[in-house]
Design a protein around this motif. Sequence first.
Motif, PDB file in Angstrom:
ATOM      1  N   LEU A  42       0.826  -1.215   0.000  1.00 20.79           N
ATOM      2  CA  LEU A  42       0.000   0.000   0.000  1.00 20.79           C
ATOM      3  C   LEU A  42       0.861   1.266   0.000  1.00 20.79           C
ATOM      4  CD1 LEU A  42      -3.023   0.834   0.179  1.00 20.79           C
ATOM      5  CD2 LEU A  42      -2.712   0.974   2.644  1.00 20.79           C
ATOM      6  N   LEU A  43       1.866   1.299   0.867  1.00 18.71           N
ATOM      7  CA  LEU A  43       2.705   2.494   0.949  1.00 18.71           C
ATOM      8  C   LEU A  43       3.545   2.666  -0.310  1.00 18.71           C
ATOM      9  CD1 LEU A  43       3.878   2.213   4.661  1.00 18.71           C
ATOM     10  CD2 LEU A  43       2.048   3.615   3.729  1.00 18.71           C
ATOM     11  N   LEU A  44       3.988   1.553  -0.896  1.00 18.85           N
ATOM     12  CA  LEU A  44       4.738   1.630  -2.143  1.00 18.85           C
ATOM     13  C   LEU A  44       3.856   2.160  -3.270  1.00 18.85           C
ATOM     14  CD1 LEU A  44       7.544   0.978  -3.360  1.00 18.85           C
ATOM     15  CD2 LEU A  44       6.597  -1.239  -4.044  1.00 18.85           C
ATOM     16  N   GLY A  45       2.578   1.772  -3.276  1.00 19.31           N
ATOM     17  CA  GLY A  45       1.650   2.270  -4.279  1.00 19.31           C
ATOM     18  C   GLY A  45       1.453   3.771  -4.182  1.00 19.31           C
ATOM     19  N   ALA A  48       4.552   5.435  -5.534  1.00 20.63           N
ATOM     20  CA  ALA A  48       4.610   5.361  -6.992  1.00 20.63           C
ATOM     21  C   ALA A  48       3.799   6.478  -7.628  1.00 20.63           C
ATOM     22  CB  ALA A  48       4.105   3.998  -7.472  1.00 20.63           C
ATOM     23  N   GLY A  49       2.639   6.789  -7.050  1.00 17.08           N
ATOM     24  CA  GLY A  49       1.825   7.873  -7.589  1.00 17.08           C
ATOM     25  C   GLY A  49       2.526   9.215  -7.505  1.00 17.08           C
ATOM     26  N   ASP A  50       3.233   9.456  -6.414  1.00 16.28           N
ATOM     27  CA  ASP A  50       3.962  10.724  -6.259  1.00 16.28           C
ATOM     28  C   ASP A  50       5.091  10.850  -7.277  1.00 16.28           C
ATOM     29  OD1 ASP A  50       2.340  11.357  -4.124  1.00 16.28           O
ATOM     30  OD2 ASP A  50       3.729  10.569  -2.628  1.00 16.28           O
ATOM     31  N   ILE A  51       5.794   9.749  -7.527  1.00 12.81           N
ATOM     32  CA  ILE A  51       6.997   9.795  -8.363  1.00 12.81           C
ATOM     33  C   ILE A  51       6.667   9.718  -9.856  1.00 12.81           C
ATOM     34  CG2 ILE A  51       9.149   8.584  -8.922  1.00 12.81           C
ATOM     35  CD1 ILE A  51       9.266   7.695  -5.989  1.00 12.81           C
ATOM     36  N   LEU A  52       5.718   8.862 -10.233  1.00 13.86           N
ATOM     37  CA  LEU A  52       5.451   8.587 -11.644  1.00 13.86           C
ATOM     38  C   LEU A  52       4.258   9.345 -12.208  1.00 13.86           C
ATOM     39  CD1 LEU A  52       5.983   4.710 -11.595  1.00 13.86           C
ATOM     40  CD2 LEU A  52       7.638   6.481 -12.203  1.00 13.86           C
ATOM     41  N   GLY A  53       3.447   9.961 -11.341  1.00 10.45           N
ATOM     42  CA  GLY A  53       2.227  10.611 -11.805  1.00 10.45           C
ATOM     43  C   GLY A  53       1.021   9.810 -11.348  1.00 10.45           C
ATOM     44  N   ARG A  54       0.099  10.476 -10.643  1.00 14.35           N
ATOM     45  CA  ARG A  54      -0.967   9.729  -9.975  1.00 14.35           C
ATOM     46  C   ARG A  54      -1.992   9.156 -10.938  1.00 14.35           C
ATOM     47  NH1 ARG A  54      -1.048  14.344  -5.354  1.00 14.35           N
ATOM     48  NH2 ARG A  54       0.641  13.474  -4.086  1.00 14.35           N
ATOM     49  N   ARG A  55      -2.345   9.886 -11.993  1.00 16.99           N
ATOM     50  CA  ARG A  55      -3.321   9.338 -12.930  1.00 16.99           C
ATOM     51  C   ARG A  55      -2.765   8.104 -13.628  1.00 16.99           C
ATOM     52  NH1 ARG A  55      -5.265  12.696 -18.109  1.00 16.99           N
ATOM     53  NH2 ARG A  55      -3.271  11.887 -18.889  1.00 16.99           N
ATOM     54  N   ARG A  56      -1.525   8.183 -14.043  1.00 16.83           N
ATOM     55  CA  ARG A  56      -0.883   7.061 -14.737  1.00 16.83           C
ATOM     56  C   ARG A  56      -0.845   5.824 -13.832  1.00 16.83           C
ATOM     57  NH1 ARG A  56       3.156   9.618 -15.735  1.00 16.83           N
ATOM     58  NH2 ARG A  56       2.835  10.123 -17.938  1.00 16.83           N
ATOM     59  N   VAL A  57      -0.446   6.024 -12.590  1.00 19.17           N
ATOM     60  CA  VAL A  57      -0.341   4.907 -11.645  1.00 19.17           C
ATOM     61  C   VAL A  57      -1.729   4.386 -11.273  1.00 19.17           C
ATOM     62  CG1 VAL A  57       0.389   4.287  -9.311  1.00 19.17           C
ATOM     63  CG2 VAL A  57       1.892   5.640 -10.763  1.00 19.17           C
ATOM     64  N   PHE A  58      -2.680   5.292 -11.105  1.00 17.37           N
ATOM     65  CA  PHE A  58      -4.062   4.899 -10.802  1.00 17.37           C
ATOM     66  C   PHE A  58      -4.606   3.975 -11.893  1.00 17.37           C
ATOM     67  CE2 PHE A  58      -8.610   5.898 -11.580  1.00 17.37           C
ATOM     68  CZ  PHE A  58      -9.147   5.382 -10.413  1.00 17.37           C
ATOM     69  N   MET A  59      -4.417   4.367 -13.159  1.00 17.74           N
ATOM     70  CA  MET A  59      -4.909   3.545 -14.264  1.00 17.74           C
ATOM     71  C   MET A  59      -4.192   2.197 -14.317  1.00 17.74           C
ATOM     72  SD  MET A  59      -5.291   6.481 -17.212  1.00 17.74           S
ATOM     73  CE  MET A  59      -5.617   5.255 -18.483  1.00 17.74           C
ATOM     74  N   ALA A  60      -2.892   2.192 -14.038  1.00 17.50           N
ATOM     75  CA  ALA A  60      -2.148   0.928 -14.018  1.00 17.50           C
ATOM     76  C   ALA A  60      -2.698  -0.002 -12.934  1.00 17.50           C
ATOM     77  CB  ALA A  60      -0.664   1.201 -13.783  1.00 17.50           C
ATOM     78  N   ILE A  94      -1.991  -0.283  -5.514  1.00 13.36           N
ATOM     79  CA  ILE A  94      -1.571   0.801  -6.400  1.00 13.36           C
ATOM     80  C   ILE A  94      -2.698   1.811  -6.597  1.00 13.36           C
ATOM     81  CG2 ILE A  94      -0.856   1.327  -8.764  1.00 13.36           C
ATOM     82  CD1 ILE A  94       0.550  -1.403  -8.811  1.00 13.36           C
ATOM     83  N   ALA A  95      -3.925   1.306  -6.801  1.00  9.61           N
ATOM     84  CA  ALA A  95      -5.048   2.188  -7.145  1.00  9.61           C
ATOM     85  C   ALA A  95      -5.613   2.925  -5.939  1.00  9.61           C
ATOM     86  CB  ALA A  95      -6.153   1.369  -7.818  1.00  9.61           C
ATOM     87  N   SER A  96      -5.671   2.254  -4.773  1.00  6.27           N
ATOM     88  CA  SER A  96      -6.377   2.838  -3.632  1.00  6.27           C
ATOM     89  C   SER A  96      -5.751   4.132  -3.115  1.00  6.27           C
ATOM     90  CB  SER A  96      -6.480   1.799  -2.505  1.00  6.27           C
ATOM     91  OG  SER A  96      -7.231   2.305  -1.428  1.00  6.27           O
ATOM     92  N   PRO A  97      -4.445   4.169  -2.793  1.00  9.43           N
ATOM     93  CA  PRO A  97      -3.882   5.424  -2.279  1.00  9.43           C
ATOM     94  C   PRO A  97      -3.840   6.540  -3.317  1.00  9.43           C
ATOM     95  CG  PRO A  97      -2.144   3.806  -2.582  1.00  9.43           C
ATOM     96  CD  PRO A  97      -3.438   3.091  -2.802  1.00  9.43           C
ATOM     97  N   THR A  98      -3.647   6.169  -4.596  1.00  7.33           N
ATOM     98  CA  THR A  98      -3.602   7.214  -5.620  1.00  7.33           C
ATOM     99  C   THR A  98      -4.985   7.800  -5.871  1.00  7.33           C
ATOM    100  OG1 THR A  98      -3.680   5.451  -7.286  1.00  7.33           O
ATOM    101  CG2 THR A  98      -1.533   6.406  -6.797  1.00  7.33           C
TER     102      THR A  98
END
Length: 484
Positions: A42-45, A48-60, A94-98
């Motif tokens: 969960l924390l890694l997810g 990931a949103g902060d570093i890579l972009g939250r919309r991109r990570v959310f969709m992934a 990945i999706a929940s925190p983003t």
Amino acid sequence: MVVLDATIVNIALPHIQNALSFSTTDLSWVLSAYTLTFGGLLLLGGRAGDILGRRRVFMAGILIFTLASLLGGFAQEPWQLLAARALQGVGGAIASPTSLALITTTFPEGPERNRAFGVFAAVSAGGGAVGLLAGGMLTEWLDWRWVFFVNVPIGVLIAVLAPLYINESQRHPGRFDISGALTSTLGMASLVYGFIRASEEGWSDSLTLSSFGAAVVLLAAFVLIEMRAREPITPLRMFADRNRSGTYVIMLSLSAAMLGMFFFIVLFVQNVLAYTPIESGLAFLPVAVAIAAGAGLSQRLLPVLGPKPFMVTGSALTGVGLGWLTFISSDSGYLSGVLGPMLLFGVGMGLNFVTLTLTAVSGVAQHEAGAASSLLNASQQVGGSLGLSILVTVFGTASRNEAEKQVPQFMAKASPEQKAEFARTHELPGSWGHQVLAQGISTAFIAAVAMAALALLTAALVIRVRKSDLDALSGKASAGGTAV
């Protein structure tokens, strides 16, 4: 969708067990495989949103979750379903925190963002209740596989619409603590496997001991990694505050008891009381109402009484409810043996949810409020997995001992057909099997009472939040507390 999937599968468990030939103890992995990867990553997810972009990570995350749901629906072997459930947990982590962070970046601070958080919280809370009923309807009217297939069209629709309605967030430089995420998740998985293996093969089994040994090594390595990491996935300084550490212990303990309660009561109402899946879903709805009532009451009275009374009272009520369930037997009915304790348990959990969230972010800088509340959410998921494995171990031992007592009576009274069925399945049929199941469940709830007692002692002796802290708490809860 993510919250719903934590409950929708519960109602289908007996049907999954029969279709894929799970043992009762191994069946717990259908829940634990999901919650372990969800909580562990969960924390890694969120990072990931902060570093890579939250919309991109959310969709992934949504696409991973959707693919895993499709694979789970087509599973033909137990290992295939468990692998799909673990992959679902990865997608959910990945999706929940983003998704929560995207609300913060999409809506301006003030009434608009507050309304968005309110909708998010309502949907999250409603997902659990809807999952119980939806799981019953899908299992009874279609097939247990549809509790997974139902996610596919929803996930595809989200992935298609997200680029149209959600703006990409600004990227922030940072590092991924992959080693911390892997050692913590694998360490907890080894610990859970050790308990479940012990319930089947005993505590002296070499694989059981190896699993516990691996868990100790991996979790010790995790702590060392987090102490030295420049950007740790679990900031250990979060545990320096006694109130925050106390909330994590309380959440872990109560979640451990809660997942076990749902798991065993589903088996009881369907296997002993012969409820249909829809009837099982309806049987659990009062719990959702009780949780909502307790949460609403604590939210209104927190400014008056402060957090500690709600933690103490809530933990005590859950303990009383679980203690009541230790009296469950094959002769218990829903109204006489199940509904009352579930309502007490639900109110107690509701009193704690809002209170624990607020306390978890007390005294935390604004930019760390999300990490503090995410740790609480991780405690909830990991606690559920670990607690269920412990309760399943107690259940396995108690039911095996009860079966050994019942077999002579069964052999003396059973028909040749019943004896042949017993020789084929090694499970006692009919009322004999109901007694074995009920005895195992009632004994498992004794261990659940001990978990609630730990939460109560922690609330009474460790927590020292004052009413004067509530103004600061309320402001920070809106930043990250809604995640739980």
